[in-house]
Design a protein around this motif. Structure first.
Motif, mmCIF file in Angstrom:
data_model
loop_
_atom_site.group_PDB
_atom_site.id
_atom_site.type_symbol
_atom_site.label_atom_id
_atom_site.label_comp_id
_atom_site.label_asym_id
_atom_site.label_seq_id
_atom_site.Cartn_x
_atom_site.Cartn_y
_atom_site.Cartn_z
ATOM 1 N N ARG A 24 1.167 -1.436 0.015
ATOM 2 C CA ARG A 24 0.073 0.108 0.035
ATOM 3 C C ARG A 24 0.926 1.091 -0.034
ATOM 4 O O ARG A 24 0.452 2.220 -0.862
ATOM 5 C CB ARG A 24 -0.931 -0.002 1.107
ATOM 6 N N ASP A 25 2.098 1.436 0.849
ATOM 7 C CA ASP A 25 2.692 2.364 0.755
ATOM 8 C C ASP A 25 3.337 2.499 -0.482
ATOM 9 O O ASP A 25 3.543 3.713 -0.990
ATOM 10 C CB ASP A 25 3.968 2.259 1.996
ATOM 11 N N SER A 26 3.773 1.469 -1.153
ATOM 12 C CA SER A 26 4.518 1.484 -2.271
ATOM 13 C C SER A 26 3.507 2.219 -3.536
ATOM 14 O O SER A 26 3.690 3.083 -4.479
ATOM 15 C CB SER A 26 5.040 0.330 -2.860
ATOM 16 N N GLU A 27 2.239 1.788 -3.479
ATOM 17 C CA GLU A 27 0.934 2.205 -4.508
ATOM 18 C C GLU A 27 1.057 3.772 -3.993
ATOM 19 O O GLU A 27 0.648 4.741 -5.097
ATOM 20 C CB GLU A 27 -0.083 1.484 -4.224
ATOM 21 N N LYS A 28 0.826 4.090 -2.843
ATOM 22 C CA LYS A 28 0.511 5.641 -2.355
ATOM 23 C C LYS A 28 1.634 6.497 -2.949
ATOM 24 O O LYS A 28 1.406 7.721 -3.566
ATOM 25 C CB LYS A 28 0.479 5.756 -1.074
ATOM 26 N N LEU B 143 3.760 10.317 -7.006
ATOM 27 C CA LEU B 143 4.695 10.825 -7.833
ATOM 28 C C LEU B 143 3.810 11.053 -9.102
ATOM 29 O O LEU B 143 4.204 12.348 -10.030
ATOM 30 C CB LEU B 143 5.677 9.674 -8.374
ATOM 31 N N GLU B 144 2.855 10.397 -9.621
ATOM 32 C CA GLU B 144 2.108 10.646 -10.854
ATOM 33 C C GLU B 144 1.349 11.847 -10.709
ATOM 34 O O GLU B 144 1.255 12.774 -11.766
ATOM 35 C CB GLU B 144 1.179 9.303 -11.065
ATOM 36 N N ARG B 145 0.692 12.119 -9.562
ATOM 37 C CA ARG B 145 0.050 13.348 -9.479
ATOM 38 C C ARG B 145 0.920 14.431 -9.593
ATOM 39 O O ARG B 145 0.456 15.436 -10.313
ATOM 40 C CB ARG B 145 -0.339 13.607 -8.103
ATOM 41 N N ARG B 146 2.192 14.304 -9.032
ATOM 42 C CA ARG B 146 3.119 15.555 -9.487
ATOM 43 C C ARG B 146 3.577 15.837 -10.737
ATOM 44 O O ARG B 146 3.637 16.798 -11.424
ATOM 45 C CB ARG B 146 4.411 15.417 -8.496
ATOM 46 N N GLU B 147 3.931 14.717 -11.496
ATOM 47 C CA GLU B 147 4.166 14.719 -13.084
ATOM 48 C C GLU B 147 2.889 15.208 -13.762
ATOM 49 O O GLU B 147 3.251 15.983 -14.717
ATOM 50 C CB GLU B 147 4.626 13.264 -13.346
ATOM 51 N N ALA C 174 -6.859 7.642 -14.586
ATOM 52 C CA ALA C 174 -6.588 7.018 -15.881
ATOM 53 C C ALA C 174 -5.115 6.816 -15.835
ATOM 54 O O ALA C 174 -4.666 5.449 -16.295
ATOM 55 C CB ALA C 174 -6.814 8.244 -16.884
ATOM 56 N N HIS C 175 -4.210 7.419 -15.511
ATOM 57 C CA HIS C 175 -2.592 7.036 -15.469
ATOM 58 C C HIS C 175 -2.573 5.676 -14.663
ATOM 59 O O HIS C 175 -1.873 5.083 -14.635
ATOM 60 C CB HIS C 175 -1.843 8.305 -15.423
ATOM 61 N N ALA C 176 -3.271 5.969 -13.394
ATOM 62 C CA ALA C 176 -3.056 5.025 -12.265
ATOM 63 C C ALA C 176 -3.513 3.716 -12.851
ATOM 64 O O ALA C 176 -2.660 2.596 -12.583
ATOM 65 C CB ALA C 176 -3.737 5.509 -11.099
ATOM 66 N N ARG C 177 -4.544 3.562 -13.466
ATOM 67 C CA ARG C 177 -4.967 2.125 -14.236
ATOM 68 C C ARG C 177 -4.175 1.860 -15.351
ATOM 69 O O ARG C 177 -3.835 0.507 -15.349
ATOM 70 C CB ARG C 177 -6.418 2.442 -14.426
ATOM 71 N N ASP D 44 -5.651 0.679 -8.939
ATOM 72 C CA ASP D 44 -7.184 1.468 -8.805
ATOM 73 C C ASP D 44 -7.041 2.255 -7.491
ATOM 74 O O ASP D 44 -6.920 1.732 -6.531
ATOM 75 C CB ASP D 44 -8.188 0.222 -8.738
ATOM 76 N N PRO D 45 -6.901 3.790 -7.675
ATOM 77 C CA PRO D 45 -6.711 4.691 -6.532
ATOM 78 C C PRO D 45 -7.819 4.288 -5.522
ATOM 79 O O PRO D 45 -7.765 4.581 -4.412
ATOM 80 C CB PRO D 45 -6.902 5.957 -7.031
ATOM 81 N N ASP D 46 -9.044 3.819 -5.966
ATOM 82 C CA ASP D 46 -10.229 3.804 -4.987
ATOM 83 C C ASP D 46 -10.124 2.450 -4.200
ATOM 84 O O ASP D 46 -11.064 2.010 -3.464
ATOM 85 C CB ASP D 46 -11.669 3.906 -5.897
#
Length: 244
Positions: free
Chosen positions: A87-91, A96-100, A141-144, A150-152
Motif C-alpha cells: 500500500r505504501d508503494s502504491e501511494k 509521483l504521478e500526481r506531481r508529474e 486514468a494514469h493509475a489504471r 485502482d486508486p479507489d
C-alpha cells in the motif's frame, strides 16, 4: 448506458468497478481458502506429532492451542506487513504521478496516448481516448493504465490481517477439536481422516476458484498433508520412545 472507447475497454462509471470488485472478492476468497489450508496442515502436524509421544488430552490441547494462536498471529502479522508495504508503494507511485501530471501535463498526455496505442488502438483513437480520460480524471486514468493501480481500491492492511487471522483459526480448529474430543483410542484416526477430508475440500475449492484441474490439486494437498502428519507422528513417537 456505458461510455466506451472504440476498440478499447469500457471506461464508464459502472463497468470497471464491478470487474474490480469481482476480482477483489475472488482474491480474498482464494486467500481465505489458502489461509484455512495452512491452519489445517500446520496444526494437524503439531497435534499429531505430540500424539505420537503422549495420549494426555491436556498436553494435546495445550499444544494445539499454542499452535493455533502462534500460527494465526504470525499469519496476521505477516499479512499486515506485506500489505502495508504494498500500500505504501502504491501511494508513493500515485503521489509521483500526481506531481508529474501537475508539472508536465502535455508529456503525461503523450505518455497515456502511447500506452493506449500499445494496447491496439490506432494513433487517432488512442489520442482521443487519452484526451477524454484526462479530462474526466487524469490521475485515475494514469493509475489504471500506466501503473495498474485502482486508486479507489487500495488494500486495507487491517482487513488483510484480520482475514488471515480468521482463516487460519478456522482451519486450525478442525485438527485441534478432532484430537481432543474423541475417546483416546480413536483420536488419531479421527484426526487423520478429518484432516484429509478437509484438505480434499480446500483443494477442490481452490482449484475451482483458479479454474484449474481438480485432481492435481487434490493429490498435492492431500498427499502433502498426509506426509506432514506422517513425519511429525514418527518424530513424536521416536521422542516418546526415548523418553525425551
Amino acid at each position: 448506458m456505458t461510455d466506451t472507447t472504440p476498440g478499447g475497454p469500457p471506461v464508464g462509471p459502472h463497468e470497471e468497478p464491478h470487474g474490480d470488485s469481482l476480482g477483489t472478492r475472488l482474491n480474498w476468497l482464494r486467500a481465505a481458502v489458502l489461509g484455512a489450508n495452512d491452519g489445517i496442515v500446520s496444526t494437524a502436524g503439531l497435534v499429531v506429532g505430540v500424539a505420537g509421544a503422549t495420549d494426555a488430552r491436556s498436553t494435546l490441547l495445550t499444544a494445539g492451542l499454542a499452535g493455533l494462536l502462534a500460527g494465526s498471529m504470525s499469519m496476521a502479522a505477516g499479512e499486515y506487513v506485506s500489505v502495508s508495504t504494498q500500500r505504501d508503494s502504491e501511494k508513493a507511485a500515485l503521489e509521483l504521478e500526481r506531481r508529474e501530471l501537475h508539472e508536465q501535463p502535455q508529456a503525461e498526455l503523450e505518455e497515456l496516448t502511447g500506452l493506449l496505442a500499445e494496447r491496439g488502438l490506432s494513433e487517432e483513437v488512442a489520442r482521443e481516448a487519452a484526451r477524454q480520460l484526462t479530462q474526466r480524471d487524469a490521475l485515475r486514468a494514469h493509475a489504471r493504465v500506466e501503473l495498474g493501480i485502482d486508486p479507489d481500491s487500495l488494500t486495507n492492511p487491517w482487513h488483510a490481517a484480520g482475514a488471515s487471522f480468521l482463516a487460519f483459526t478456522a482451519g486450525a480448529l478442525l485438527p485441534l477439536l478432532a484430537i481432543v474430543l474423541p475417546p483416546e483410542g480413536l483420536r488419531l484416526l479421527v484426526t487423520v481422516l478429518s484432516v484429509l477430508a478437509a484438505l480434499a475440500l480446500t483443494a477442490w475449492w481452490s482449484a475451482r476458484l483458479g479454474a484449474a484441474a481438480v485432481t492435481p490439486a487434490l493429490v498435492r494437498n492431500v498427499g502433502g498433508g498426509a506426509v506432514a502428519m506422517g513425519v511429525t507422528y514418527g518424530a513424536g513417537a521416536l521422542l516418546g520412545a526415548v523418553g525425551v
